[in-house]
Design a protein around this motif. Structure first.
Motif, PDB file in Angstrom:
ATOM      1  N   ILE A  91     -29.540-100.161 -55.195  1.00  0.00           N
ATOM      2  CA  ILE A  91     -28.129-100.011 -55.580  1.00  0.00           C
ATOM      3  C   ILE A  91     -27.843 -98.575 -55.993  1.00  0.00           C
ATOM      4  O   ILE A  91     -26.859 -97.965 -55.558  1.00  0.00           O
ATOM      5  CB  ILE A  91     -27.787-100.982 -56.729  1.00  0.00           C
ATOM      6  N   PHE A  92     -28.712 -98.011 -56.828  1.00  0.00           N
ATOM      7  CA  PHE A  92     -28.520 -96.637 -57.292  1.00  0.00           C
ATOM      8  C   PHE A  92     -28.691 -95.637 -56.146  1.00  0.00           C
ATOM      9  O   PHE A  92     -27.970 -94.639 -56.069  1.00  0.00           O
ATOM     10  CB  PHE A  92     -29.511 -96.307 -58.411  1.00  0.00           C
ATOM     11  N   LEU A  93     -29.639 -95.895 -55.250  1.00  0.00           N
ATOM     12  CA  LEU A  93     -29.876 -94.983 -54.131  1.00  0.00           C
ATOM     13  C   LEU A  93     -28.676 -94.928 -53.198  1.00  0.00           C
ATOM     14  O   LEU A  93     -28.186 -93.835 -52.867  1.00  0.00           O
ATOM     15  CB  LEU A  93     -31.122 -95.430 -53.350  1.00  0.00           C
ATOM     16  N   ASP A 116     -26.531 -86.704 -58.850  1.00  0.00           N
ATOM     17  CA  ASP A 116     -27.872 -86.414 -59.365  1.00  0.00           C
ATOM     18  C   ASP A 116     -28.316 -87.461 -60.387  1.00  0.00           C
ATOM     19  O   ASP A 116     -29.478 -87.862 -60.419  1.00  0.00           O
ATOM     20  CB  ASP A 116     -27.899 -85.022 -60.006  1.00  0.00           C
ATOM     21  N   LEU A 117     -27.389 -87.884 -61.231  1.00  0.00           N
ATOM     22  CA  LEU A 117     -27.725 -88.884 -62.241  1.00  0.00           C
ATOM     23  C   LEU A 117     -28.092 -90.218 -61.599  1.00  0.00           C
ATOM     24  O   LEU A 117     -29.006 -90.914 -62.063  1.00  0.00           O
ATOM     25  CB  LEU A 117     -26.542 -89.067 -63.206  1.00  0.00           C
ATOM     26  N   PHE A 118     -27.389 -90.583 -60.524  1.00  0.00           N
ATOM     27  CA  PHE A 118     -27.708 -91.829 -59.826  1.00  0.00           C
ATOM     28  C   PHE A 118     -29.075 -91.749 -59.168  1.00  0.00           C
ATOM     29  O   PHE A 118     -29.817 -92.738 -59.152  1.00  0.00           O
ATOM     30  CB  PHE A 118     -26.633 -92.145 -58.779  1.00  0.00           C
ATOM     31  N   PHE A 119     -29.426 -90.572 -58.625  1.00  0.00           N
ATOM     32  CA  PHE A 119     -30.743 -90.437 -58.027  1.00  0.00           C
ATOM     33  C   PHE A 119     -31.836 -90.507 -59.092  1.00  0.00           C
ATOM     34  O   PHE A 119     -32.925 -91.038 -58.852  1.00  0.00           O
ATOM     35  CB  PHE A 119     -30.850 -89.132 -57.244  1.00  0.00           C
ATOM     36  N   ALA A 121     -31.541 -92.264 -61.861  1.00  0.00           N
ATOM     37  CA  ALA A 121     -31.591 -93.690 -62.208  1.00  0.00           C
ATOM     38  C   ALA A 121     -32.355 -94.468 -61.145  1.00  0.00           C
ATOM     39  O   ALA A 121     -33.103 -95.409 -61.464  1.00  0.00           O
ATOM     40  CB  ALA A 121     -30.171 -94.236 -62.352  1.00  0.00           C
ATOM     41  N   PHE A 122     -32.177 -94.078 -59.883  1.00  0.00           N
ATOM     42  CA  PHE A 122     -32.921 -94.733 -58.805  1.00  0.00           C
ATOM     43  C   PHE A 122     -34.424 -94.526 -58.968  1.00  0.00           C
ATOM     44  O   PHE A 122     -35.206 -95.482 -58.841  1.00  0.00           O
ATOM     45  CB  PHE A 122     -32.473 -94.180 -57.452  1.00  0.00           C
ATOM     46  N   LEU A 177     -43.547 -89.767 -53.193  1.00  0.00           N
ATOM     47  CA  LEU A 177     -42.588 -88.951 -52.463  1.00  0.00           C
ATOM     48  C   LEU A 177     -41.314 -88.743 -53.278  1.00  0.00           C
ATOM     49  O   LEU A 177     -40.758 -87.629 -53.319  1.00  0.00           O
ATOM     50  CB  LEU A 177     -42.245 -89.605 -51.126  1.00  0.00           C
ATOM     51  N   ILE A 178     -40.841 -89.818 -53.916  1.00  0.00           N
ATOM     52  CA  ILE A 178     -39.621 -89.715 -54.722  1.00  0.00           C
ATOM     53  C   ILE A 178     -39.816 -88.746 -55.877  1.00  0.00           C
ATOM     54  O   ILE A 178     -38.979 -87.879 -56.129  1.00  0.00           O
ATOM     55  CB  ILE A 178     -39.216 -91.106 -55.252  1.00  0.00           C
TER      56      ILE A 178
END
Length: 227
Positions: A91-93, A116-119, A121-122, A177-178
């Motif tokens: 969802i966040f991604l 950036d904040l959503f990434f 959170a992801f 990787l993330i």
């Protein structure tokens, strides 16, 4: 009117096996149908230019085997639980990617910062659900408690153990990787937060194309085509 009810198996892994065979509700059947269709589509249309194309195809194949197997054998409680913890990070991604494309098109600094904040959170949700909840609430019950209910000589259990272990290996691979592609932006995000609260306005200190590169990395590390 839909009234959501928290099922006991969401909090108690032992409930995965109680009252087997578990006849799924219409809502769970629909959830399974959507997920199976989605993974079949992703399996057939995975971009071979991705740097992790092999791992992605393997993931989709393993997931389809587990989904179809758990549905046919009425192990839909643990199957639904696995789907939920996987979908929670996505969802966040997906929302972050959408915001990123809008921010790039409109050159909006605020949307870029929120992206950036959503990434972030992801990345946190991915690590928590797939490196902690998945081993504790899925792998441990399958490897330990499931045999108590169905016997240690059940051959089907070996298949589930192997395929779930493959999923966990892929989780570790993708989290690496993330973390690798996000860590270079952590300091930038913190600096932007500090500037925003200290000066009262948002200053974009990122270089051009930097965020778009992170999106490509998280989305599979697509290879750049040479002009």
């Amino acid at each position: 009117m839909i009234s959501p009810v928290l099922q006991p198996w969401v909090l108690d892994s032992d409930e995965f096996w109680n009252e087997w065979p578990q006849i799924p509700s219409d809502a769970i059947k629909f959830y399974y149908q959507v997920q199976i269709g989605a993974y079949f589509h992703q399996l057939l249309w995975t971009e071979v230019s991705r740097s992790d194309a092999v791992e992605m195809i393997l993931h989709h194949f393993v997931t389809l085997v587990l989904l179809i197997g758990s549905f046919c054998m009425n192990f839909t409680r643990i199957g639904t639980f696995i789907l939920i913890i996987h979908d929670s990070a996505d969802i966040f991604l997906e929302f972050g990617k959408t915001l990123n494309y809008i921010a790039l098109a409109r050159k909006n600094k605020i949307l870029g910062f929120i992206c950036d904040l959503f990434f972030a959170a992801f990345a946190l949700t991915f690590g928590f659900t797939r490196l902690y909840i998945f081993p504790v609430r899925v792998l441990y019950p399958v490897f330990v408690t499931c045999s108590v209910y169905f016997g240690y000589d059940w051959s089907g259990l070996i298949v589930y153990k192997v395929f779930l272990s493959i999923l966990q290996c892929l989780h570790i691979f993708w989290f690496y990787l993330i973390f690798h592609c996000c860590k270079r932006n952590i300091k930038l995000i913190l600096r932007m937060v500090f500037i925003m609260f200290s000066s009262g306005h948002l200053e974009d200190i990122r270089e051009d194309g930097e965020v778009d590169g992170v999106v490509d990395d998280i989305d599979g590390g697509k290879d750049k085509k040479k002009n």
